[in-house]
Design an enzyme around this catalytic site. Structure first.
Site, PDB file in Angstrom:
ATOM      1  CB  CYS A 167      -0.981  -0.007   1.165  1.00  0.00           C
ATOM      2  SG  CYS A 167      -0.224  -0.003   2.812  1.00  0.00           S
ATOM      3  CG  HIS A 218      -4.463  -0.462   3.793  1.00  0.00           C
ATOM      4  ND1 HIS A 218      -3.681  -1.330   3.061  1.00  0.00           N
ATOM      5  CD2 HIS A 218      -5.430  -0.020   2.936  1.00  0.00           C
ATOM      6  CE1 HIS A 218      -4.156  -1.415   1.820  1.00  0.00           C
ATOM      7  NE2 HIS A 218      -5.221  -0.628   1.729  1.00  0.00           N
ATOM      8  CG  HIS A 230      -6.790   0.236  -1.530  1.00  0.00           C
ATOM      9  ND1 HIS A 230      -6.799  -0.835  -0.667  1.00  0.00           N
ATOM     10  CD2 HIS A 230      -7.958   0.129  -2.230  1.00  0.00           C
ATOM     11  CE1 HIS A 230      -7.906  -1.537  -0.805  1.00  0.00           C
ATOM     12  NE2 HIS A 230      -8.637  -0.971  -1.753  1.00  0.00           N
TER      13      HIS A 230
END
Length: 259
Positions: A167, A218, A230
């Site tokens: 990520c 994240h 993402h």
């Protein structure tokens, strides 16, 4: 009763000692604060470490292997409890101290927070500051457009290239392609911009989630319409809704980086 009490105390002491030495296993492509701690320790005790970026790359693996060889440990390049125990006992060498180590992630001592080779971007890079806006709305739209070029690229733990992204590696790469240098790790990226509500976001702003550990673990790029782009660990680069039943309860914060 006395015997049982003594036995219970013994078990507690054994358990406590085990916890003292319980440390995370680290290996190639591991990321996070534990890797940064490892890199700093290796530097302080005299090993050739120039990358303080929290990413367990080839340099860190080589230094770990050298340390294991010097200490007559099994040379694996992997840091387990046995390696941590010995590491903690080694004092710093003369002339090396914590103040020598950059306070922001540095790769090869060339730039702050995630060095990028500008020859690959066709121009110079601007290093993003913490705590304030640093791009325009137009740049934000360009960042979103760049990111969409990689939809479908697989997720790779520690990945930072179009062969596979994690990520934060995805965010760093996309911003790099637009001439902007941001940190490598999600918890450092979380320091960028100003905290706002999701309703205030514009395409190019950042969103963060708390997933496998507390805090920003994240991250993604807001693309508009309540959606973000993402690197999903199961499906690679994709676009999801902030209202998604998985992401909504894990939402940590929105960061406005557009001024």
């Amino acid at each position: 009763m006395k015997f049982k009490t003594l036995m219970m105390l013994a078990l507690i002491i054994i358990s406590a000692n085990s916890l003292v030495f319980a440390s995370p296993t680290l290996s190639k492509n591991s990321t996070g604060k534990d890797v940064l701690t490892l890199q700093k320790k290796l530097y302080l005790i005299g090993y050739n470490i120039t990358e303080f970026d929290g990413v367990y790359g080839a340099e860190t693996e080589k230094a770990v292997s050298a340390f294991q060889k010097d200490q007559k440990l099994t040379v694996t390049g992997v840091v387990t409890n046995a390696t941590w125990r010995v590491l903690k006992k080694i004092p710093p060498v003369a002339g090396r101290k914590l103040s020598d180590i950059p306070t922001t992630p540095v790769n090869n001592n060339k730039k702050s927070a995630g060095y990028i080779d500008t020859t690959k971007t066709g121009g110079s890079l601007v290093t993003a500051p913490y705590g304030k806006a640093f791009i325009t709305s137009k740049q934000g739209e360009q960042i979103v457009a760049t990111g969409k070029n990689y939809i479908g690229v697989p997720y790779v733990f520690g990945g930072t290239t179009p062969s596979g992204f994690d990520c934060s590696g995805f965010l760093q790469y996309v911003f790099k392609q637009n001439g902007i240098n941001i940190p490598r790790l999600a918890d450092e990226q979380y320091k960028l911009g100003k905290s706002v509500s999701p309703s205030q976001l514009e395409p190019g702003d950042l969103v963060f989630f708390s997933t496998y550990e507390p805090g920003p673990s994240h991250c993604g790029i807001y693309v508009g319409g309540g959606n973000f782009m993402h690197a999903s660990s199961s499906k690679g680069i994709r676009i999801d809704a902030l209202s998604n039943e998985y992401w909504r309860p894990r939402f940590l914060g929105a960061k406005k980086i557009i001024g």
